[in-house]
Design a protein around this motif. Structure first.
Motif: not given
Length: 251
Positions: A7-19
């Motif tokens: 869930g954290a990966k999905a959230f921060y991936g979208d908000v901060l552009g992380w991979t």
């Protein structure tokens, strides 16, 4: 540290552009986060005994984690875990400063820490939020050698901790605006190209806006809580507003 890592990966991936890299089962499913291919953070499930509210943990660099752990204890802090070697990557410990904020210490091996700072998706800044500023003001300079400057603003009690001539950490006194159940913590700021856009993405995905967006001389920022309860802030450092505040040296 997240109860729901995916869930954290999905959230921060979208908000901060992380991979994200592959989870390392050998090191507690530590998963490296990248912005534009550069290491900027990591997500992990809770350590044994640390199950509870998800939260960000900022690690302070140390040339010798064991020596820093001793200084932490000598100055009223508590070492919660370690120091312990993490393979060839480095040596870590977790600690709590006297007013209650939890942080980490990192003695670098082959992993030195951030590959970039102040760029989109990367770490920008951090502040100790505490109800007992005098305890933090005595502790952090004693342990890490910081100089201190008090911001001349009657509306807030804010202090800068400098390493040499460079500001590296802020200290904010928590007011009655913070619910009593919110413990002291270190608030981490991540850089974004557009603060308002990041807030829109975060709230759409279940995050809660706590403060802002607001223009400041340091950038346009907002304070958020992610869907799992971890507090963080976003800041667009390219959009500044107003004059830099005056400070008084108190070190």
């Amino acid at each position: 540290m997240f109860t729901d890592v995916e869930g954290a990966k999905a959230f921060y991936g979208d908000v901060l552009g992380w991979t994200f890299g592959e989870a390392s089962s050998e090191y507690g499913n530590y998963t490296q986060a990248y912005a534009d291919g550069k290491a900027v953070a990591a997500v992990v499930p809770p350590m044994p005994g640390q199950e509870g509210q998800s939260q960000w943990c900022l690690y302070f660099a140390s040339e010798d984690a064991a020596t820093t752990a001793t200084k932490i204890r000598e100055n009223g802090g508590e070492v919660l875990m370690g120091p312990m070697e993490i393979g060839d990557f480095g040596t870590m410990c977790l600690a709590r400063e006297p007013s209650g904020a939890v942080f980490g210490v990192w003695q670098a091996g082959i992993h030195e820490g951030f590959d970039t700072m102040g760029t989109p998706g990367a770490y920008a800044w951090a502040e100790v939020f505490t109800r007992e500023p005098q305890k933090a003001d005595a502790f952090f300079p004693a342990v890490f050698g910081y100089r201190q400057k008090q911001m001349e603003d009657e509306a807030i009690d804010f202090r800068l901790y400098d390493l040499g001539e460079r500001p590296v950490l802020g200290r904010m006194k928590m007011t009655d605006d913070f619910p009593p159940e919110v413990p002291p913590y270190i608030n981490v700021y991540f850089t974004v190209p557009d603060c308002d856009d990041a807030v829109a993405k975060a709230t759409k995905l279940g995050g809660r806006l706590q403060f802002g967006p607001m223009g400041t001389p340091f950038g346009r920022f907002a304070a958020l809580t992610d869907p799992q309860g971890a507090n963080f802030s976003v800041i667009d450092v390219t959009t500044t507003e107003g004059e830099l505040p005056r400070t008084t040296d108190v070190s």
